[in-house]
Design an enzyme around this catalytic site. Structure first.
Site, PDB file in Angstrom:
ATOM      1  N   GLY A 213       0.814  -1.203   0.000  1.00 64.32           N
ATOM      2  CA  GLY A 213       0.000   0.000   0.000  1.00 64.32           C
ATOM      3  C   GLY A 213       0.852   1.258   0.000  1.00 64.32           C
ATOM      4  N   SER A 214       0.382   2.269   0.712  1.00 66.04           N
ATOM      5  CA  SER A 214       1.012   3.591   0.628  1.00 66.04           C
ATOM      6  C   SER A 214       2.388   3.679   1.265  1.00 66.04           C
ATOM      7  CB  SER A 214       0.086   4.632   1.259  1.00 66.04           C
ATOM      8  OG  SER A 214      -1.089   4.784   0.480  1.00 66.04           O
ATOM      9  N   THR A 215       2.822   2.665   2.018  1.00 62.51           N
ATOM     10  CA  THR A 215       4.202   2.703   2.520  1.00 62.51           C
ATOM     11  C   THR A 215       5.189   2.680   1.357  1.00 62.51           C
ATOM     12  OG1 THR A 215       4.292   0.286   2.789  1.00 62.51           O
ATOM     13  CG2 THR A 215       3.618   1.584   4.713  1.00 62.51           C
ATOM     14  N   PHE A 216       4.782   2.125   0.221  1.00 66.22           N
ATOM     15  CA  PHE A 216       5.652   2.065  -0.952  1.00 66.22           C
ATOM     16  C   PHE A 216       5.874   3.442  -1.571  1.00 66.22           C
ATOM     17  CE2 PHE A 216       6.677   1.151  -5.452  1.00 66.22           C
ATOM     18  CZ  PHE A 216       7.754   0.290  -5.266  1.00 66.22           C
ATOM     19  N   LYS A 217       5.051   4.413  -1.209  1.00 67.90           N
ATOM     20  CA  LYS A 217       5.212   5.766  -1.738  1.00 67.90           C
ATOM     21  C   LYS A 217       6.565   6.356  -1.351  1.00 67.90           C
ATOM     22  CE  LYS A 217       0.234   6.626  -1.818  1.00 67.90           C
ATOM     23  NZ  LYS A 217      -0.916   7.256  -1.140  1.00 67.90           N
TER      24      LYS A 217
END
Length: 484
Positions: A213-217
């Site tokens: 999810g958004s941790t990959f941002k």
């Protein structure tokens, strides 16, 4: 000697030579294969003929051996706080192949490792006294992770960014390895554990990659800064809101409809977790540049040994632009383990340098002499520049102070983090995964820690699932324990 006798003698000699060759082959080739066969009972009898070496945490053995009764296997493995440390130790079983550290160091722990041999052992052919495995695990951090995860399904990893020492590897629900050690009772325990729908034998910290999810941002932001697409985390981006996925009629929606995500800077986009910004950014960079950055952090590494082999975290290839956009927010076919996302935060916290993560400090012989020091041999790679690392540290601090990660705030500690809520199931029909990755630096003693937590809470309502709500409190407890 007549011709018949001579021929008979030659034939007899050839038979003798053939027997000698066959006997030599059996002794030195087939013999070794038979001796190494897992089904050879003699191996199990030899392995459990005496106590095994131990796995050590903070100077104390968390394993042991005890006498058996009525069995040709004289000893069996025992565990102290088995459920707490199962994701670290694995199990050494009389019935099944060993796992985790028990498997990686089985030869050391049973005394067959050649590094243990003394001159006398070589002369007599006797099995050497077993060695020990000294881990990097901090019991306070391990307990904090396990207790904070509680009855939730999840995994958590903590790393010291400066040294690469893994301070905690927790996976819940857990299991007691002692249930699998005795050959007489292991079969039923094995059936019960494998039938459990919550899969307690799965190491969710190291061996279950899921969409991050958004941790990959953070990875996409690092790629954009390193590439020069944007000069710093406060420069406005080219990010329409809504952002239509290329070649489709689908808009990439933001969780917070009122968030100021149009043309938001990287700092603001991380603070509000703007999907439109990072989806478009991934397309602007192109999948090859995003993949190159992901692989620098450790994605797509199929030999990620710590020393337990972690499951490969994946950044996919062959995507179209719409799929590339989804990959930019940690969806489509992107997967990661908590170990991998802890590595991302560790590199950012350590000025852009990633020290090889490892959960074994040393291995020793029975007398305590060091056979190998893993702390000394841990390699360091520069993942991103120190300038990019400082920029991302600052933006991650904003996430915790004023954004989606406020549950990770700790008095007297500088905390940076990133939340994530990863979609699960077709059209996001199943309960999402909650993620949080972070770093903490004590303002008083200089200690540092990087953490990643994943919670797979299948019984929670969709509206209750968030990285800040489920995962950040676990990370906070782990950071507090590590930084005391």
């Amino acid at each position: 000697m007549n011709k018949t006798i001579r021929r008979a003698s030659v034939f007899a000699l050839l038979l003798v030579l053939a027997l000698l060759v066959r006997a030599t082959w059996l002794q030195f080739y087939d013999g070794k294969a038979l001796a190494d066969d897992n089904d050879n009972r003699r191996n199990a009898i030899a392995t459990y003929s005496r106590p095994l070496g131990n796995i050590i945490v903070a100077g104390n053995a968390i394993t042991g051996s005890t006498r058996t009764k009525g069995s040709d296997l004289a000893y069996k493995r025992t565990y102290t706080d088995g459920k707490l440390y199962a994701a670290v130790t694995g199990y050494a079983s009389q019935a099944y192949a060993p796992t985790q550290l028990e498997g990686v160091y089985k030869d050391l722990l049973n005394g067959t490792d050649n590094r243990l041999k003394t001159v006398m052992d070589t002369v007599t052919g006797e099995r050497s006294e077993p060695g020990d495995v000294v881990t990097t695990i901090d019991p306070a951090v391990q307990k904090a992770a396990y207790r904070a995860l509680g009855d939730k399904k999840g995994g958590a990893v903590a790393i010291d960014p400066k040294t690469g020492r893994i301070l905690a590897v927790a996976s819940t629900p857990s299991y007691d390895p002692s249930a699998l050690t005795d050959a007489n009772t292991a079969g039923q325990a094995w059936k019960t554990l494998n039938a459990d729908k919550d899969k307690p034998l799965t190491n969710r910290a190291l061996r279950q990659p899921l969409p991050p999810g958004s941790t990959f941002k953070l990875v996409v932001a690092a790629a954009a800064l390193e590439d020069g697409l944007y000069k710093n985390v406060d420069e406005p981006t080219d990010s329409p809101d809504p952002y239509r996925l290329p070649g489709t009629v689908t808009d990439l929606a933001n969780e917070n409809k009122s968030a100021p995500c149009e043309n938001a800077s990287i700092r603001v986009a991380l603070r509000y977790s703007c999907n439109n910004v990072f989806g478009h950014m991934a397309v602007q960079l192109g999948q090859d540049k995003v993949r190159a950055m992901a692989e620098k952090f450790g994605f797509d590494d199929d030999a990620q040994d710590v020393p337990v082999r972690a499951y490969t975290s994946v950044y996919p290839s062959g995507m179209d632009q719409a799929q590339t956009a989804l990959s930019g927010i940690g969806q489509f076919d992107v997967t990661a383990t908590p170990l991998q996302m802890a590595m991302v935060s560790a590199a950012i916290a350590n000025g852009g340098k990633l020290v090889s993560p490892h959960m074994v400090s040393q291995i020793t012989d029975s007398g305590g002499d060091v056979l190998k020091d893993y702390d000394d041999s841990a390699g360091t790679k520069e993942i991103i520049s120190s300038t990019t690392a400082e920029q991302l540290q600052s933006a991650m601090q904003t996430v915790v102070k004023d954004g989606t990660g406020t549950n990770a705030l700790i008095d007297g500690v500088t905390v940076g983090g990133k939340t994530g809520t990863a979609q699960h199931g077709e059209n996001n029909s199943k309960t999402p995964y909650a993620w949080f990755t972070s770093y903490g630096k004590s303002d008083s003693n200089g200690k540092e820690v990087a953490v990643a937590v994943m919670v797979e809470q299948s019984d929670a309502a969709r509206s209750e699932v968030s990285g800040n709500g489920l995962a950040a409190p676990v990370a906070r407890a782990m950071m507090q324990a590590a930084l005391k």
